[in-house]
Design a protein around this motif. Structure first.
Motif, PDB file in Angstrom:
ATOM      1  N   GLU A 233     -19.485  17.769  54.900  1.00 43.60           N
ATOM      2  CA  GLU A 233     -18.222  18.510  55.027  1.00 43.60           C
ATOM      3  C   GLU A 233     -17.045  17.570  55.263  1.00 43.60           C
ATOM      4  O   GLU A 233     -15.930  17.837  54.819  1.00 43.60           O
ATOM      5  N   LYS A 234     -17.302  16.458  55.957  1.00 44.49           N
ATOM      6  CA  LYS A 234     -16.236  15.508  56.271  1.00 44.49           C
ATOM      7  C   LYS A 234     -16.044  14.468  55.170  1.00 44.49           C
ATOM      8  O   LYS A 234     -15.018  13.784  55.127  1.00 44.49           O
ATOM      9  N   SER A 235     -17.023  14.351  54.287  1.00 43.56           N
ATOM     10  CA  SER A 235     -17.020  13.272  53.299  1.00 43.56           C
ATOM     11  C   SER A 235     -16.143  13.596  52.103  1.00 43.56           C
ATOM     12  O   SER A 235     -16.024  14.749  51.688  1.00 43.56           O
ATOM     13  N   GLN A 236     -15.585  12.557  51.517  1.00 40.05           N
ATOM     14  CA  GLN A 236     -14.846  12.683  50.269  1.00 40.05           C
ATOM     15  C   GLN A 236     -15.603  12.020  49.122  1.00 40.05           C
ATOM     16  O   GLN A 236     -15.072  11.831  48.039  1.00 40.05           O
ATOM     17  N   GLU A 240     -23.009  12.397  48.013  1.00 43.93           N
ATOM     18  CA  GLU A 240     -23.745  12.254  49.264  1.00 43.93           C
ATOM     19  C   GLU A 240     -22.876  11.498  50.257  1.00 43.93           C
ATOM     20  O   GLU A 240     -22.260  10.493  49.902  1.00 43.93           O
ATOM     21  N   PRO A 241     -22.824  11.950  51.513  1.00 42.38           N
ATOM     22  CA  PRO A 241     -22.090  11.171  52.515  1.00 42.38           C
ATOM     23  C   PRO A 241     -22.712   9.795  52.664  1.00 42.38           C
ATOM     24  O   PRO A 241     -23.925   9.621  52.503  1.00 42.38           O
ATOM     25  N   ARG A 261     -21.490   5.980  57.542  1.00 40.08           N
ATOM     26  CA  ARG A 261     -20.547   4.945  57.125  1.00 40.08           C
ATOM     27  C   ARG A 261     -19.242   5.522  56.592  1.00 40.08           C
ATOM     28  O   ARG A 261     -19.179   6.684  56.193  1.00 40.08           O
ATOM     29  N   LYS A 262     -18.230   4.655  56.557  1.00 41.06           N
ATOM     30  CA  LYS A 262     -16.958   5.021  55.950  1.00 41.06           C
ATOM     31  C   LYS A 262     -16.567   4.093  54.799  1.00 41.06           C
ATOM     32  O   LYS A 262     -15.650   4.391  54.044  1.00 41.06           O
ATOM     33  N   LEU A 263     -17.279   2.955  54.664  1.00 43.44           N
ATOM     34  CA  LEU A 263     -17.012   2.027  53.571  1.00 43.44           C
ATOM     35  C   LEU A 263     -18.319   1.469  53.019  1.00 43.44           C
ATOM     36  O   LEU A 263     -19.294   1.290  53.757  1.00 43.44           O
ATOM     37  N   HIS A 264     -18.319   1.180  51.708  1.00 45.41           N
ATOM     38  CA  HIS A 264     -19.468   0.532  51.074  1.00 45.41           C
ATOM     39  C   HIS A 264     -19.485  -0.960  51.410  1.00 45.41           C
ATOM     40  O   HIS A 264     -20.492  -1.497  51.869  1.00 45.41           O
ATOM     41  N   ARG A 265     -18.349  -1.623  51.166  1.00 51.80           N
ATOM     42  CA  ARG A 265     -18.276  -3.063  51.373  1.00 51.80           C
ATOM     43  C   ARG A 265     -17.021  -3.413  52.164  1.00 51.80           C
ATOM     44  O   ARG A 265     -15.967  -2.795  51.968  1.00 51.80           O
TER      45      ARG A 265
END
Length: 329
Positions: A233-236, A240-241, A261-265
């Motif tokens: 619900e919070k993910s953009q 998949e979050p 997480r909020k970032l990949h790299r």
């Protein structure tokens, strides 16, 4: 061809009983008959390592050049569409053999290892890397491979094959999160309970994480799905979050650790010149073993760099507290 090793093929390499012993027999067989595995398992002896202490926990940094293919993997849609899937059975090297796990998976030796004993467990069908609904399989594998840690990298969190569902496994005694888990837990209190599952907010070496602990797989599944739905619900991200998972059998219980997480790299991955560090953290890194495929990065990286990278890619203290509260409801 028959990809699965028969009992007779395993027998010369078998020491002990159980699925963990079968996996080790597979590795022994592949180190003889699968040249790619033989090459890179042999090169593990040359891996360089150094240690730091972060927030009272010792973490390790390795220089492992064989992991450049994973750390620098292009996982954009165009790159994925232009290459053959290296986890589909039809595209595996002829020499690569495996073991059956359940009705839907195959256990393969990972030919580019981090662990002394490292396996990839792909789904038999080419289907996207999505963990929802499969935590039961993850923990069933942890039960069978009781001498191993099981891990999952999300499609934008370190999975070099985001188009083919898979788990990985590595021997216990390697990941600081697993080896130090009892002492980490002794310093923590369960923040909530969901059914038969105790849920902890832990922060080993500054890495925000939720630990689900129970002897009941279904109860952990239920608690995890609550967390997954909240993050969705919070993910953009859409599909998949962003998350990584590590889990294992601990005493008579199961442990599932979730790193939202909020970032990949991190920014260092994209920086130029001396500021560049080719570190693309995935589950093993978040477990406390940071893999650098370039010697320049291994030489210069510091504990402050690791703390900064973790703060960039993982969600904040406030966000993880809100996530815990959502599971308790």
């Amino acid at each position: 061809m028959n990809r699965i090793l028969t009992d007779n093929e395993l027998k010369p390499f078998l020491q002990g009983s159980g699925f963990s012993a079968n996996a080790r027999a597979l590795l022994a067989q592949q180190r003889i008959h699968f040249p790619l595995a033989a090459k890179f398992y042999g090169s593990l002896d040359g891996v360089q390592e150094k240690s730091f202490t972060i927030d009272g926990t010792v973490v390790r940094v390795q220089f492992n050049p064989a992991r450049i293919q994973s750390s620098a993997a292009k996982v954009d849609a165009k790159s994925i569409s232009e290459r053959k899937c290296f986890l589909c059975e039809a595209h595996l090297p002829v020499e690569q053999k495996g073991l059956s796990f359940g009705n839907h998976y195959m256990v393969l030796v990972n030919p580019f290892p981090i662990f002394p004993e490292h396996f990839t467990v792909p789904h038999l069908i080419h289907t996207d890397q999505r963990i929802s609904g499969r935590v039961g399989d993850f923990l069933a594998l942890a039960d069978l491979l009781s001498e191993f840690v099981i891990f999952y990298n999300g499609p934008k969190c370190g999975a070099s094959a985001p188009d083919h569902f898979h788990f990985q496994a590595g021997n216990k005694g390697f990941i600081p999160l697993e080896t130090e888990f009892e002492s980490i837990l002794n310093e923590s209190e369960a923040v909530c309970k969901n059914g038969e599952t105790d849920i902890y907010c832990i922060k080993p070496f500054g890495a925000n994480c939720i630990a689900f602990v129970s002897d009941n797989i279904r109860s952990i599944e239920d608690a995890f799905e609550k967390a997954y739905n909240y993050l969705s619900e919070k993910s953009q991200e859409g599909a998949e979050p962003m998350m990584n998972l590590l889990g294992w059998k601990w005493q008579d219980k199961f442990v599932l650790t979730l790193f939202p997480r909020k970032l990949h790299r991190p920014s260092q991955f994209f920086a130029e010149g001396d500021s560049n560090i080719l570190l693309s953290p995935a589950a093993v890194d978040l477990g406390g073993v940071f893999i650098t495929p370039l010697e320049k990065d291994f030489t210069k990286i510091t504990a402050d760099d690791l703390s900064d990278i973790l703060s960039q890619i993982l969600i904040s203290d406030d966000e993880i507290a809100k996530l815990c509260n959502s599971i308790a409801q």
